[in-house]
Every structure is written in structure tokens, then in C-alpha cells.
Design a protein around this motif. Structure first.
Motif, PDB file in Angstrom:
ATOM      1  N   GLN A 366       0.797  -1.229   0.000  1.00  0.00           N
ATOM      2  CA  GLN A 366       0.000   0.000   0.000  1.00  0.00           C
ATOM      3  C   GLN A 366       0.830   1.279   0.000  1.00  0.00           C
ATOM      4  OE1 GLN A 366      -2.719  -0.434   3.322  1.00  0.00           O
ATOM      5  NE2 GLN A 366      -4.028  -1.826   2.182  1.00  0.00           N
ATOM      6  N   ARG A 367       2.118   1.173  -0.273  1.00  0.00           N
ATOM      7  CA  ARG A 367       2.909   2.398  -0.361  1.00  0.00           C
ATOM      8  C   ARG A 367       4.190   2.146  -1.158  1.00  0.00           C
ATOM      9  NH1 ARG A 367       5.051   3.314   5.803  1.00  0.00           N
ATOM     10  NH2 ARG A 367       2.954   2.524   6.286  1.00  0.00           N
ATOM     11  N   VAL A 368       4.769   3.235  -1.631  1.00  0.00           N
ATOM     12  CA  VAL A 368       6.056   3.200  -2.310  1.00  0.00           C
ATOM     13  C   VAL A 368       7.051   3.963  -1.446  1.00  0.00           C
ATOM     14  CG1 VAL A 368       7.355   3.927  -4.344  1.00  0.00           C
ATOM     15  CG2 VAL A 368       5.039   3.016  -4.602  1.00  0.00           C
ATOM     16  N   SER A 369       8.214   3.383  -1.240  1.00  0.00           N
ATOM     17  CA  SER A 369       9.234   4.041  -0.424  1.00  0.00           C
ATOM     18  C   SER A 369      10.586   3.882  -1.110  1.00  0.00           C
ATOM     19  CB  SER A 369       9.243   3.446   0.988  1.00  0.00           C
ATOM     20  OG  SER A 369       9.496   2.049   0.950  1.00  0.00           O
ATOM     21  N   TRP A 370      11.659   4.223  -0.391  1.00  0.00           N
ATOM     22  CA  TRP A 370      12.997   4.195  -0.985  1.00  0.00           C
ATOM     23  C   TRP A 370      13.981   3.513  -0.041  1.00  0.00           C
ATOM     24  CZ3 TRP A 370      13.702   6.121  -5.915  1.00  0.00           C
ATOM     25  CH2 TRP A 370      12.615   6.842  -6.429  1.00  0.00           C
ATOM     26  N   VAL A 371      14.896   2.737  -0.624  1.00  0.00           N
ATOM     27  CA  VAL A 371      15.921   2.060   0.172  1.00  0.00           C
ATOM     28  C   VAL A 371      17.266   2.181  -0.536  1.00  0.00           C
ATOM     29  CG1 VAL A 371      14.324   0.397   1.214  1.00  0.00           C
ATOM     30  CG2 VAL A 371      15.464  -0.173  -0.945  1.00  0.00           C
ATOM     31  N   GLU A 372      18.317   2.003   0.246  1.00  0.00           N
ATOM     32  CA  GLU A 372      19.655   1.923  -0.340  1.00  0.00           C
ATOM     33  C   GLU A 372      19.800   0.580  -1.062  1.00  0.00           C
ATOM     34  OE1 GLU A 372      22.145   3.761  -0.820  1.00  0.00           O
ATOM     35  OE2 GLU A 372      22.312   5.328   0.727  1.00  0.00           O
ATOM     36  N   ARG A 373      20.407   0.615  -2.217  1.00  0.00           N
ATOM     37  CA  ARG A 373      20.591  -0.619  -2.972  1.00  0.00           C
ATOM     38  C   ARG A 373      21.380  -1.652  -2.167  1.00  0.00           C
ATOM     39  NH1 ARG A 373      21.748  -1.295  -9.359  1.00  0.00           N
ATOM     40  NH2 ARG A 373      22.005  -3.567  -9.373  1.00  0.00           N
ATOM     41  N   ALA A 374      22.335  -1.211  -1.420  1.00  0.00           N
ATOM     42  CA  ALA A 374      23.179  -2.125  -0.652  1.00  0.00           C
ATOM     43  C   ALA A 374      22.389  -2.876   0.421  1.00  0.00           C
ATOM     44  CB  ALA A 374      24.325  -1.351  -0.005  1.00  0.00           C
ATOM     45  N   SER A 375      21.191  -2.391   0.779  1.00  0.00           N
ATOM     46  CA  SER A 375      20.400  -3.027   1.842  1.00  0.00           C
ATOM     47  C   SER A 375      19.457  -4.103   1.309  1.00  0.00           C
ATOM     48  CB  SER A 375      19.579  -1.964   2.589  1.00  0.00           C
ATOM     49  OG  SER A 375      18.557  -1.428   1.745  1.00  0.00           O
ATOM     50  N   ILE A 376      19.423  -4.292  -0.022  1.00  0.00           N
ATOM     51  CA  ILE A 376      18.539  -5.313  -0.598  1.00  0.00           C
ATOM     52  C   ILE A 376      19.206  -6.682  -0.450  1.00  0.00           C
ATOM     53  CG2 ILE A 376      17.476  -6.138  -2.731  1.00  0.00           C
ATOM     54  CD1 ILE A 376      17.159  -3.225  -3.557  1.00  0.00           C
ATOM     55  N   PRO A 377      18.541  -7.641   0.223  1.00  0.00           N
ATOM     56  CA  PRO A 377      19.212  -8.903   0.579  1.00  0.00           C
ATOM     57  C   PRO A 377      19.526  -9.825  -0.585  1.00  0.00           C
ATOM     58  CG  PRO A 377      17.315  -8.477   2.015  1.00  0.00           C
ATOM     59  CD  PRO A 377      17.236  -7.507   0.879  1.00  0.00           C
ATOM     60  N   GLN A 378      18.710  -9.852  -1.653  1.00  0.00           N
ATOM     61  CA  GLN A 378      18.943 -10.843  -2.704  1.00  0.00           C
ATOM     62  C   GLN A 378      18.477 -10.323  -4.059  1.00  0.00           C
ATOM     63  OE1 GLN A 378      16.548 -13.940  -0.849  1.00  0.00           O
ATOM     64  NE2 GLN A 378      14.962 -13.750  -2.417  1.00  0.00           N
ATOM     65  N   ASN A 379      18.929 -11.001  -5.112  1.00  0.00           N
ATOM     66  CA  ASN A 379      18.594 -10.680  -6.505  1.00  0.00           C
ATOM     67  C   ASN A 379      18.918  -9.230  -6.858  1.00  0.00           C
ATOM     68  OD1 ASN A 379      17.646 -13.296  -7.159  1.00  0.00           O
ATOM     69  ND2 ASN A 379      15.671 -12.841  -6.196  1.00  0.00           N
ATOM     70  N   ASP A 380      20.081  -8.804  -6.472  1.00  0.00           N
ATOM     71  CA  ASP A 380      20.509  -7.421  -6.735  1.00  0.00           C
ATOM     72  C   ASP A 380      20.494  -7.107  -8.233  1.00  0.00           C
ATOM     73  OD1 ASP A 380      22.092  -4.865  -5.913  1.00  0.00           O
ATOM     74  OD2 ASP A 380      23.335  -5.806  -7.472  1.00  0.00           O
ATOM     75  N   ALA A 381      20.834  -8.090  -9.086  1.00  0.00           N
ATOM     76  CA  ALA A 381      20.903  -7.836 -10.529  1.00  0.00           C
ATOM     77  C   ALA A 381      19.542  -7.467 -11.103  1.00  0.00           C
ATOM     78  CB  ALA A 381      21.464  -9.062 -11.246  1.00  0.00           C
ATOM     79  N   TRP A 382      18.463  -7.936 -10.462  1.00  0.00           N
ATOM     80  CA  TRP A 382      17.125  -7.645 -10.967  1.00  0.00           C
ATOM     81  C   TRP A 382      16.783  -6.159 -10.857  1.00  0.00           C
ATOM     82  CZ3 TRP A 382      13.372 -11.983  -8.880  1.00  0.00           C
ATOM     83  CH2 TRP A 382      13.863 -13.235  -9.283  1.00  0.00           C
ATOM     84  N   VAL A 383      17.453  -5.468  -9.968  1.00  0.00           N
ATOM     85  CA  VAL A 383      17.163  -4.045  -9.759  1.00  0.00           C
ATOM     86  C   VAL A 383      17.305  -3.280 -11.072  1.00  0.00           C
ATOM     87  CG1 VAL A 383      17.979  -1.944  -8.598  1.00  0.00           C
ATOM     88  CG2 VAL A 383      17.786  -4.097  -7.315  1.00  0.00           C
ATOM     89  N   ASP A 384      18.220  -3.700 -11.930  1.00  0.00           N
ATOM     90  CA  ASP A 384      18.514  -2.955 -13.163  1.00  0.00           C
ATOM     91  C   ASP A 384      17.591  -3.325 -14.322  1.00  0.00           C
ATOM     92  OD1 ASP A 384      20.673  -1.592 -11.969  1.00  0.00           O
ATOM     93  OD2 ASP A 384      21.959  -3.350 -12.281  1.00  0.00           O
ATOM     94  N   ASN A 385      16.722  -4.297 -14.144  1.00  0.00           N
ATOM     95  CA  ASN A 385      15.794  -4.692 -15.210  1.00  0.00           C
ATOM     96  C   ASN A 385      14.521  -3.859 -15.199  1.00  0.00           C
ATOM     97  OD1 ASN A 385      16.673  -8.022 -14.330  1.00  0.00           O
ATOM     98  ND2 ASN A 385      17.333  -7.004 -16.212  1.00  0.00           N
ATOM     99  N   TRP A 386      13.880  -3.796 -16.353  1.00  0.00           N
ATOM    100  CA  TRP A 386      12.470  -3.440 -16.382  1.00  0.00           C
ATOM    101  C   TRP A 386      11.705  -4.653 -15.839  1.00  0.00           C
ATOM    102  CZ3 TRP A 386      10.049   1.087 -17.645  1.00  0.00           C
ATOM    103  CH2 TRP A 386      10.844   2.076 -18.234  1.00  0.00           C
ATOM    104  N   PRO A 413      13.915   0.364 -14.231  1.00  0.00           N
ATOM    105  CA  PRO A 413      15.147   0.016 -13.520  1.00  0.00           C
ATOM    106  C   PRO A 413      15.340   0.893 -12.290  1.00  0.00           C
ATOM    107  CG  PRO A 413      15.524   0.053 -15.884  1.00  0.00           C
ATOM    108  CD  PRO A 413      14.139   0.575 -15.671  1.00  0.00           C
ATOM    109  N   LYS A 414      16.171   0.414 -11.376  1.00  0.00           N
ATOM    110  CA  LYS A 414      16.394   1.037 -10.069  1.00  0.00           C
ATOM    111  C   LYS A 414      15.158   0.889  -9.189  1.00  0.00           C
ATOM    112  CE  LYS A 414      20.360   2.383 -11.668  1.00  0.00           C
ATOM    113  NZ  LYS A 414      21.578   1.587 -11.341  1.00  0.00           N
ATOM    114  N   SER A 415      14.541  -0.296  -9.258  1.00  0.00           N
ATOM    115  CA  SER A 415      13.354  -0.560  -8.440  1.00  0.00           C
ATOM    116  C   SER A 415      13.413  -1.988  -7.907  1.00  0.00           C
ATOM    117  CB  SER A 415      12.071  -0.367  -9.255  1.00  0.00           C
ATOM    118  OG  SER A 415      12.001  -1.305 -10.316  1.00  0.00           O
TER     119      SER A 415
END
Length: 510
Positions: A366-386, A413-415
């Protein structure tokens, strides 16, 4: 008041007036119980040697209605009504109640007296319980869970309170004096679920344990009503579903997909169904869909194990067969598992990306927020995909679901996302992602989801019938109908089941 006026006055059946007592105590309406009993062959009503068992008595409606039919069916065998009744009640009908209170209700329904040894009982037994006792039982706890039914240990609250340890599945019934009795027909409405102490009033299904225990007794017939979630989903039901789909003794299945249709006023998501298991039958199962209490089309005999789930609507089978005939890969290989980025539903980032070294837009509950990329636990490569994101929970509070999937979100990307979403697909460019989102909005794709989706949960498995087509064009329903050779009747059925989802604007919630 005259006799004529009295005879014209409607006198309701008291069992029609019983409300739901708890999640596990849903009394069966008499009319519904009789529809179930109609599945049994005629000869059972004229055989004085059969033993009948309801091992989870609530209101006593099944034993009462069985008694009524036997009193008529055995008239030729024993013309004397009192002798016939005594034989039926004393030697043919047995049961155990799920609580002390339902035992009182059941004996009142069956014997006309809660005390079967009293003067008002239609058949006077030596014991107040007659053949319908409440038999206390204990859970078998190990690591805070019952190893038999999965109940949490805090349900064991002493002898003075109900502990939901049902005697039929916990080894207490049939009792010692009945251990050698061979039951011929087992009928009833087992408890459906038990609260498991989880978040959001989660519950564990338990009806499967009763069904399996009954079949394992090897009677001639098992006739039961259960929730229909086992057809395609449900916690802890995979082994049970596999067993039932591969059991060629399943002779009839009558399905009520519409909410409230089987039990008015009782919300059982995914609907209910009843089945007849016949020990001496070996063949396809006759499946009948009911809607508003009336049959939809003719029953169709088909084998239940044609797929890994039960396709509940007969009209859907020909459509699915045409789709699968092309032997195409499916979206099950493309859609992510739960927690695609390792973040739980309740996790939220900062409201703004200010000060972040590498901010990532996070789609959450129910909301959109923002995080540091380094804090994402897994599948970091997916961040750069559509990415195309789909809500993990998509359900309805109405009697009929017609959407089946939420509106796709095309994420740049960046999501990333929490487990409130699955990543339905990942792409290098916007065009492919947009075409894929349009594909998931089609009635065709969502219809195929509906064949596997029996609850609000829209996890990866519900996409397993959708073909994984090349995203080099925008697929429309018309193109998809043509690709798979669907006829006018099949198209009409799809469009009667799935409402249109607009390309722009928010999808309307049900």
C-alpha cells in the motif's frame, strides 16, 4: 385454529435455523444433506445389515435423514414400525460428536431426546449417549504442534474446555467396544480448519485428515462435504490433493464454486464440494457444477488426475486442452518465487530518497518508499531490469471473483519490491515489459489463472497454465483466441467468467 389452517402453516425444520457455531462447527442444512445422500445407490436404503457412521456429528442431520430413509426403505423387510425403528437406531446408526454440546444437539435430533436412556427417547438405550457419544481425546504435541492435526499447543486448555482434539483422527474413536465393527457407509461434514496461532487469524485445514481416516477404514462408501480449496491450493494439502486426484474410486463430485452457495451466510473462500467415494468403483469421476443451487449443464465423467490440479469447470477443459496441445513453456518458469528481493511484507523504506548513495524505489504494501541498494538482501541484478510486478494477494469479498489478478505494474530500472508482489517478468526494455503487462491483463491469461487459483493467494503456481509467448508484439484476446483455435462457445465462456481489465487507470477492486 382449525386443523386445515394448522396443516397449511409452514413449520420450519429446527436444523435449518442453526447458525455457525465456530470455524469448525458449520451445521449442514437438511436440504443440502439430502442432496448428498441422493448420490448413494438405492440399495443401501433396503439393506438392514449395513452399519452407518458419522464420525464428526454436529447437529445430527445426517444420521437423522439416514434414519428417515431407512424407516421407509426397510418397511418390507420389517413391517412392524417399532421393531424396524429399534433395529435401525440400535444396530445401524453410529456416530461421535465433535463437542459435548453438539452431542446434545445430535441426540435431540436423532432420538428426540438428549438423554438416550430417558423416557422421551424414541429408542431407550442403557446409556444416555446412545450410539452418539462425545469421546474426549488428546493432542499429540511435539515442538509445540500436534503431530496429527497441526494444532498449536495453547489449544490444550485442560479437561474443562474444548481442545479441538477430535476423537476420530486422534485415535479415541471408534472406541474399544467398536474396534472390530465394520462400517459400511461413512457420511458427514468434518471440521474444516483449526486456528494455528499465526498472524492475521491464519488457520490450518484439517478436513483432509478426516477424509483420509474414513477412506483408510475401507468402507463401501464415503460421502463427505469439504472446502474445495484442495482442488488447486491450500496450506498443507499437496499430498492430500495428489491422493484424491489419483484415486479412481472417486465416483461423483458436486462442486459449489460460488461463495455462500453451499452454506448460506458462511464465508468459505473457494466454495465447497461433496464427493462420493465408492470402494468397488474404478473409473472416471462424474463432476457436476452447481450455481445458485442449480446444476450448470450436465455432469461430465473425467479422470481427476489429468493435471496436477483439478480443473473444476467442465467447460474449461476443452480450452485448456487446446492451449496445452502446442506444448509451449509456461510462465511458471518466468514468475519469481515469494520474497523476490528478500524483503518481508511489513518492511518499508524511507518516504524520500534524500541522502541515499544509490536509491532504489521500493514497491511495498500500500505504499512506495525508498531504500539503499546495498540493503537489498537478494537478486541485486534484478534491480537494473524493467520489471512487471503483480500483487501476491488478489481476492474478492464478493460472492464471485471475476478479476483473478491485480493490475500489472511496469517498474523501471532502479526498483525492487517486498513480498507483497511477485516479479512476474524481467526485461531489457520498456516495450517488452509493457507488452507483457498487456498480456497479463487479457481475459485469456487471467482465465488460465482462474483454473489454478482457489484462494486470494496469487503465487507463482497460479501462472502455470499461461503460455510463455514471445513479447515481440502486443497480444490481445482476439489474437490469442485465434492462435489457440477457440470457438464461439469457448470464447463466450471465458468472457462470462473474467471481466475486462482496462489498460489505463486503476483496476476496480472487487
Amino acid at each position: 385454529m382449525s386443523m386445515t389452517a394448522t396443516s397449511r402453516r409452514h413449520i420450519p425444520d429446527i436444523l435449518d435455523c442453526l447458525a455457525q457455531l465456530s470455524n469448525d462447527e458449520v451445521p449442514t442444512p437438511p436440504k443440502f444433506a439430502n442432496q448428498m445422500l441422493d448420490l448413494l445407490p438405492d440399495e443401501v436404503w433396503s439393506d438392514p445389515n449395513l452399519k452407518w457412521l458419522d464420525p464428526f456429528v454436529k447437529s445430527g442431520v445426517f444420521l437423522r435423514e439416514v434414519a428417515t430413509r431407512l424407516l421407509s426403505g426397510l418397511a418390507e423387510w420389517e413391517p412392524d414400525f417399532e421393531k424396524r425403528r429399534d433395529h435401525i437406531f440400535r444396530n445401524m446408526l453410529y456416530g461421535t460428536s465433535i463437542t459435548e454440546m453438539t452431542g446434545l444437539l445430535a441426540r435431540r435430533s436423532l432420538y428426540y431426546s438428549r438423554d438416550a436412556s430417558g423416557e422421551t427417547s424414541v429408542v431407550k438405550f442403557a446409556s444416555p449417549d446412545g450410539n452418539v457419544p462425545f469421546v474426549p481425546a488428546k493432542h499429540a504435541f511435539k515442538k509445540e504442534r500436534c503431530v496429527i492435526c497441526g494444532a498449536p499447543e495453547d489449544l490444550e486448555r485442560g479437561d474443562s474446555r474444548e481442545n479441538h482434539a477430535y476423537s476420530f483422527i486422534h485415535g479415541a474413536y471408534p472406541t474399544e467396544e467398536l474396534k472390530d465393527m465394520k462400517f459400511d457407509v461413512i457420511v458427514g461434514n468434518p471440521p474444516f480448519q483449526i486456528d494455528d496461532g499465526g498472524h492475521n487469524a491464519s488457520a490450518t485445514p484439517i478436513y483432509q485428515h478426516f477424509v483420509e481416516a474414513a477412506i483408510d477404514m475401507d468402507p463401501r462408501y464415503v460421502l463427505m462435504i469439504t472446502p474445495s480449496r484442495w482442488f488447486a491450493g491450500g496450506k498443507g494439502l499437496d499430498k492430500y490433493r495428489d491422493r484424491m486426484l489419483n484415486d479412481r474410486h472417486m465416483q461423483n463430485l458436486v462442486d459449489y464454486p460460488k461463495l455462500y452457495d453451499g452454506f448460506p451466510g458462511v464465508k468459505i473462500r473457494g466454495g465447497v464440494s461433496y464427493f462420493l467415494w465408492s470402494r468397488d468403483y474404478d473409473g472416471p469421476c462424474s463432476i457436476q457444477t452447481m450455481w445458485d443451487g442449480k446444476p450448470v449443464g450436465e455432469p461430465v465423467a473425467r479422470y481427476l488426475n489429468a493435471y496436477d490440479v483439478l480443473v473444476r469447470r467442465n467447460e474449461a477443459v476443452s480450452i485448456l486442452e487446446k492451449v496445452r496441445a502446442k506444448n509451449e513453456p509456461t510462465l511458471n518458469n518466468r514468475v519469481s518465487s515469494a520474497k523476490p528481493f528478500g524483503l518481508r511484507t511489513f518492511f518499508h523504506g524511507a518516504p524520500k530518497p534524500d541522502g541515499m548513495a544509490e536509491p532504489v524505489k521500493l514497491y511495498g504494501s500500500q505504499r512506495v518508499s525508498w531504500v539503499e541498494r546495498a540493503s537489498i538482501p537478494q537478486n541485486d541484478a534484478w534491480v537494473d531490469n524493467w520489471k512487471v510486478l503483480m500483487t501476491r494477494v488478489q481476492g474478492t469479498s464478493s460472492a464471485v471473483e471475476t478479476q483473478f489478478l491485480g493490475k500489472p505494474i511496469v517498474a523501471a530500472p532502479k526498483s525492487a519490491s517486498t513480498e507483497s508482489y511477485v516479479v512476474a517478468g524481467r526485461f531489457d526494455g520498456f516495450a517488452e515489459a509493457e507488452w507483457y503487462a498487456a498480456y497479463l491483463r487479457t481475459r485469456f491469461a487471467r482465465f488460465l489463472v482462474s483454473l489454478r487459483k482457489s484462494t486470494q493467494d496469487a503465487a507463482r503456481g497460479v501462472y502455470s497454465f499461461i503460455p510463455d509467448l514471445p513479447m515481440d508484439r502486443q497480444w490481445t484476446d482476439e489474437k490469442l483466441y485465434e492462435r489457440y483455435g477457440l470457438n464461439a462457445e469457448e470464447i463466450a465462456f471465458i468472457e462470462s467468467q473474467v471481466r475486462e481489465m482496462p489498460a489505463n487507470g486503476e483496476a476496480v477492486e472487487e
